[in-house]
Design a protein around this motif. Structure first.
Motif, PDB file in Angstrom:
ATOM      1  N   ILE A 204      17.604 -35.065  -2.449  1.00  0.00           N
ATOM      2  CA  ILE A 204      18.702 -35.754  -1.756  1.00  0.00           C
ATOM      3  C   ILE A 204      18.159 -36.938  -0.967  1.00  0.00           C
ATOM      4  CG2 ILE A 204      20.526 -35.496  -0.032  1.00  0.00           C
ATOM      5  CD1 ILE A 204      20.743 -32.554  -0.865  1.00  0.00           C
ATOM      6  N   VAL A 205      17.052 -36.716  -0.269  1.00  0.00           N
ATOM      7  CA  VAL A 205      16.418 -37.801   0.483  1.00  0.00           C
ATOM      8  C   VAL A 205      16.023 -38.935  -0.468  1.00  0.00           C
ATOM      9  CG1 VAL A 205      14.399 -38.440   1.858  1.00  0.00           C
ATOM     10  CG2 VAL A 205      15.600 -36.286   2.322  1.00  0.00           C
ATOM     11  N   GLU A 206      15.484 -38.574  -1.611  1.00  0.00           N
ATOM     12  CA  GLU A 206      15.051 -39.580  -2.589  1.00  0.00           C
ATOM     13  C   GLU A 206      16.218 -40.443  -3.048  1.00  0.00           C
ATOM     14  OE1 GLU A 206      12.377 -41.453  -3.707  1.00  0.00           O
ATOM     15  OE2 GLU A 206      11.383 -39.573  -4.273  1.00  0.00           O
ATOM     16  N   LYS A 207      17.366 -39.836  -3.251  1.00  0.00           N
ATOM     17  CA  LYS A 207      18.536 -40.584  -3.720  1.00  0.00           C
ATOM     18  C   LYS A 207      19.195 -41.384  -2.602  1.00  0.00           C
ATOM     19  CE  LYS A 207      19.928 -40.425  -7.364  1.00  0.00           C
ATOM     20  NZ  LYS A 207      19.577 -41.228  -8.553  1.00  0.00           N
ATOM     21  N   GLU A 208      18.960 -41.010  -1.356  1.00  0.00           N
ATOM     22  CA  GLU A 208      19.606 -41.697  -0.236  1.00  0.00           C
ATOM     23  C   GLU A 208      18.900 -42.996   0.136  1.00  0.00           C
ATOM     24  OE1 GLU A 208      22.322 -41.407   1.275  1.00  0.00           O
ATOM     25  OE2 GLU A 208      23.049 -39.345   1.158  1.00  0.00           O
ATOM     26  N   THR A 209      17.569 -43.047  -0.024  1.00  0.00           N
ATOM     27  CA  THR A 209      16.852 -44.250   0.374  1.00  0.00           C
ATOM     28  C   THR A 209      15.650 -44.471  -0.530  1.00  0.00           C
ATOM     29  OG1 THR A 209      15.669 -45.378   2.171  1.00  0.00           O
ATOM     30  CG2 THR A 209      15.454 -42.989   2.073  1.00  0.00           C
TER      31      THR A 209
ATOM     32  N   PRO B  11      11.079 -40.233   6.115  1.00  0.00           N
ATOM     33  CA  PRO B  11      10.950 -39.186   7.138  1.00  0.00           C
ATOM     34  C   PRO B  11      12.144 -39.136   8.096  1.00  0.00           C
ATOM     35  CG  PRO B  11       8.893 -40.378   6.887  1.00  0.00           C
ATOM     36  CD  PRO B  11       9.912 -41.147   6.131  1.00  0.00           C
ATOM     37  N   ARG B  12      12.720 -40.302   8.412  1.00  0.00           N
ATOM     38  CA  ARG B  12      13.850 -40.313   9.347  1.00  0.00           C
ATOM     39  C   ARG B  12      15.118 -39.785   8.683  1.00  0.00           C
ATOM     40  NH1 ARG B  12      15.430 -45.257  13.528  1.00  0.00           N
ATOM     41  NH2 ARG B  12      16.820 -43.978  14.852  1.00  0.00           N
ATOM     42  N   VAL B  13      15.338 -40.154   7.401  1.00  0.00           N
ATOM     43  CA  VAL B  13      16.479 -39.602   6.673  1.00  0.00           C
ATOM     44  C   VAL B  13      16.324 -38.089   6.543  1.00  0.00           C
ATOM     45  CG1 VAL B  13      17.636 -39.529   4.428  1.00  0.00           C
ATOM     46  CG2 VAL B  13      16.980 -41.729   5.425  1.00  0.00           C
ATOM     47  N   ALA B  14      15.105 -37.645   6.235  1.00  0.00           N
ATOM     48  CA  ALA B  14      14.854 -36.203   6.159  1.00  0.00           C
ATOM     49  C   ALA B  14      15.127 -35.541   7.501  1.00  0.00           C
ATOM     50  CB  ALA B  14      13.409 -35.954   5.726  1.00  0.00           C
ATOM     51  N   GLY B  15      14.751 -36.216   8.592  1.00  0.00           N
ATOM     52  CA  GLY B  15      15.003 -35.661   9.925  1.00  0.00           C
ATOM     53  C   GLY B  15      16.489 -35.475  10.202  1.00  0.00           C
ATOM     54  N   VAL B  16      17.318 -36.415   9.717  1.00  0.00           N
ATOM     55  CA  VAL B  16      18.771 -36.277   9.900  1.00  0.00           C
ATOM     56  C   VAL B  16      19.262 -35.002   9.215  1.00  0.00           C
ATOM     57  CG1 VAL B  16      21.021 -37.254   9.292  1.00  0.00           C
ATOM     58  CG2 VAL B  16      19.211 -38.743  10.189  1.00  0.00           C
ATOM     59  N   PHE B  17      18.851 -34.783   7.990  1.00  0.00           N
ATOM     60  CA  PHE B  17      19.319 -33.604   7.248  1.00  0.00           C
ATOM     61  C   PHE B  17      18.761 -32.312   7.840  1.00  0.00           C
ATOM     62  CE2 PHE B  17      19.773 -36.668   3.537  1.00  0.00           C
ATOM     63  CZ  PHE B  17      21.162 -36.724   3.643  1.00  0.00           C
ATOM     64  N   ILE B  18      17.535 -32.336   8.320  1.00  0.00           N
ATOM     65  CA  ILE B  18      16.964 -31.154   8.970  1.00  0.00           C
ATOM     66  C   ILE B  18      17.756 -30.831  10.243  1.00  0.00           C
ATOM     67  CG2 ILE B  18      14.949 -30.283  10.220  1.00  0.00           C
ATOM     68  CD1 ILE B  18      14.594 -30.164   7.222  1.00  0.00           C
ATOM     69  N   ASN B  19      18.091 -31.866  11.014  1.00  0.00           N
ATOM     70  CA  ASN B  19      18.899 -31.642  12.234  1.00  0.00           C
ATOM     71  C   ASN B  19      20.255 -31.047  11.890  1.00  0.00           C
ATOM     72  OD1 ASN B  19      16.850 -32.695  13.809  1.00  0.00           O
ATOM     73  ND2 ASN B  19      17.744 -34.757  13.933  1.00  0.00           N
ATOM     74  N   ARG B  20      20.858 -31.521  10.818  1.00  0.00           N
ATOM     75  CA  ARG B  20      22.163 -30.994  10.406  1.00  0.00           C
ATOM     76  C   ARG B  20      22.054 -29.532   9.966  1.00  0.00           C
ATOM     77  NH1 ARG B  20      26.671 -33.996   8.608  1.00  0.00           N
ATOM     78  NH2 ARG B  20      26.781 -35.996   9.657  1.00  0.00           N
ATOM     79  N   LEU B  21      21.019 -29.229   9.201  1.00  0.00           N
ATOM     80  CA  LEU B  21      20.830 -27.834   8.793  1.00  0.00           C
ATOM     81  C   LEU B  21      20.619 -26.928  10.008  1.00  0.00           C
ATOM     82  CD1 LEU B  21      18.498 -28.281   5.677  1.00  0.00           C
ATOM     83  CD2 LEU B  21      20.879 -27.504   5.666  1.00  0.00           C
TER      84      LEU B  21
ATOM     85  N   VAL C 231      10.179 -34.492   3.805  1.00  0.00           N
ATOM     86  CA  VAL C 231      10.945 -33.291   4.156  1.00  0.00           C
ATOM     87  C   VAL C 231      10.038 -32.257   4.813  1.00  0.00           C
ATOM     88  CG1 VAL C 231      12.244 -31.343   3.197  1.00  0.00           C
ATOM     89  CG2 VAL C 231      12.678 -33.665   2.380  1.00  0.00           C
ATOM     90  N   ALA C 232       8.798 -32.156   4.327  1.00  0.00           N
ATOM     91  CA  ALA C 232       7.871 -31.174   4.899  1.00  0.00           C
ATOM     92  C   ALA C 232       7.482 -31.518   6.328  1.00  0.00           C
ATOM     93  CB  ALA C 232       6.618 -31.085   4.028  1.00  0.00           C
ATOM     94  N   ASN C 233       7.482 -32.814   6.647  1.00  0.00           N
ATOM     95  CA  ASN C 233       7.136 -33.254   8.005  1.00  0.00           C
ATOM     96  C   ASN C 233       8.074 -34.392   8.420  1.00  0.00           C
ATOM     97  OD1 ASN C 233       4.398 -31.835   8.812  1.00  0.00           O
ATOM     98  ND2 ASN C 233       4.217 -32.404   6.643  1.00  0.00           N
ATOM     99  N   PRO C 234       9.321 -34.068   8.735  1.00  0.00           N
ATOM    100  CA  PRO C 234      10.317 -35.101   9.035  1.00  0.00           C
ATOM    101  C   PRO C 234      10.106 -35.705  10.425  1.00  0.00           C
ATOM    102  CG  PRO C 234      11.248 -32.916   9.372  1.00  0.00           C
ATOM    103  CD  PRO C 234       9.875 -32.707   8.808  1.00  0.00           C
ATOM    104  N   SER C 235      10.765 -36.848  10.630  1.00  0.00           N
ATOM    105  CA  SER C 235      10.728 -37.475  11.950  1.00  0.00           C
ATOM    106  C   SER C 235      11.427 -36.578  12.960  1.00  0.00           C
ATOM    107  CB  SER C 235      11.422 -38.840  11.903  1.00  0.00           C
ATOM    108  OG  SER C 235      10.736 -39.719  11.044  1.00  0.00           O
ATOM    109  N   ARG C 236      10.893 -36.556  14.194  1.00  0.00           N
ATOM    110  CA  ARG C 236      11.480 -35.750  15.274  1.00  0.00           C
ATOM    111  C   ARG C 236      12.433 -36.636  16.080  1.00  0.00           C
ATOM    112  NH1 ARG C 236      10.586 -30.387  14.166  1.00  0.00           N
ATOM    113  NH2 ARG C 236       8.523 -30.165  13.224  1.00  0.00           N
TER     114      ARG C 236
END
Length: 399
Positions: A243-248, A255-265, A328-333
């Protein structure tokens, strides 16, 4: 009367005493050659002499032939420009030599075969496509084919493609051989990368190589993941990474896009990712380029639509690259919960819905202005074309 001095017993030796004046003028008869010994007349000795002479002759001829062959084998070849030569799998030495001679790469296949046996020993010539430089000697060609350093071609898989899209690229690659595997691997099972291969490699071998590369990469990424991720398995990491790959497409944003999805989860908020809508509607074939996303699509229930389902889709929606998995393994905080395109190829991030709505409004204005600018350019181009046509028509009438 003359005779030899010394009497009868000395007839064969001593001074000659002429018997008469005419006798004195006659030449004396030469003594007969000495008789050969019995040993010299022996047939074995004669044969051995002949054999020795023959061996010497053969040795001289052999040395000459060897020297000629060595000179031909090690000397510059007849090739006047660099060319490619294919050694087929299972081809024998004589077959390879004949092919080289027929293409004008070597002068004598027999010398090549004999010289190659001396160089190779128990080794063999490796199958592959070889670049043979102009003037290469037979020895250099043998050493090149012995090394197996054949020409390598590239097959590149862009990040974010589906398995079906990758298979379409494999089918279209003319350097690869063989049929596609009977079954496609699961979505997300292939690692996007550039793969090197020699001519003759099969499509199935490339698929296997991509699958193994993905397994290795995922094991490494999962082992180095942050300890508090809301992901239960490596498979879930790949799903979110797709999903991150397709978004940006921007590496600095992943890492920042991944951080958004991690926060949502973590907060139990639906991911609401547009690419999941597209995959749910069109699958691995992808959305047609002229097909927009309608508002009704957002609400359409599919197993992949993250506007409708909670948490993650059941499978990846593409094949993510290693960088997306690492993001995704180490997303932005951060505390970001939203992002939207900013009109420059990147995204604007927000922590609150109000801030996000402002970013959306800004993006829509930029889109509207861009569409107006494009329309204006089209109108200007059409007007210029019409003016030119009118001018050309007037010039024609004037003539």
């Amino acid at each position: 009367m003359f005779g030899r001095a010394g009497g009868k017993n000395n007839a064969q030796s001593g001074p000659i005493v002429p018997v008469s004046p005419s006798q004195a003028l006659k030449p004396e008869m030469a003594p007969p050659p000495p008789k050969r010994s019995r040993r010299a007349r022996n047939q074995v000795v004669v044969f051995l002499n002949f054999l020795l002479s023959l061996i010497i002759l053969v040795a001289i001829v052999g040395i000459g032939v060897f020297w000629y062959g060595k000179t031909e084998f090690e000397g510059p070849g007849p090739l006047d420009q660099t060319t490619d030569f294919m050694v087929r799998e299972g081809a024998g030495l004589n077959q390879i030599a004949a092919g080289l001679e027929s293409q004008g790469i070597i002068t004598n296949q027999r010398i090549f075969s004999l010289g190659a046996k001396g160089v190779l020993g128990d080794d063999t010539l490796k199958a592959g496509e070889y670049e043979i430089k102009a003037g290469s000697s037979m020895q250099e060609i043998v050493e090149l084919m012995q090394s197996g350093k054949s020409i390598l071609h590239s097959f590149t898989v862009p990040e974010g493609q589906t398995v079906q899209q990758i298979f379409d690229r494999l089918k279209a690659d003319e350097m690869l051989q063989g049929d596609m595997p009977d079954e496609m691997p699961p979505e997300g099972a292939l690692l996007p990368e550039t793969y090197k291969f020699s001519r003759g490699t099969t499509r199935a071998e490339i698929v296997e190589q991509m699958a193994k590369a993905q397994v290795r990469a995922l094991e490494q990424v999962w082992a180095r993941r942050a300890p508090d991720l809301p992901l239960e398995s490596p498979e879930e990491l790949v799903i979110l990474a797709s999903i991150v790959e397709k978004e940006t497409a921007r590496a600095d944003e992943r890492p920042r896009v991944a951080g958004v999805f991690i926060n949502r989860l973590n907060r139990g908020i639906r991911l609401q990712s547009d690419p999941t809508i597209i995959y749910g509607l069109f699958g691995g074939a992808g959305k047609p380029s002229d097909r927009p996303i309608y508002k009704s699509d957002i609400e359409k229930p599919t197993p992949y639509n993250t506007y409708v389902i909670d948490r993650l889709p059941p499978t990846p929606i593409a094949n993510p690259g290693r960088e997306a998995m690492e993001a995704v393994a180490n997303p932005s905080r951060t505390n970001d919960l939203y992002f939207v395109a900013d009109g420059t190829g990147g995204h604007a991030f927000a922590q609150t819905l109000d801030e996000h709505n402002s970013n959306v409004a800004r993006w829509r204005r930029l889109e509207s202005e861009r569409e107006k600018a494009v329309a204006a350019e089209k109108d200007a181009a059409a007007k210029a074309a019409a003016d030119k046509a009118a001018k050309d028509g007037a010039d024609t009438q004037g003539n």
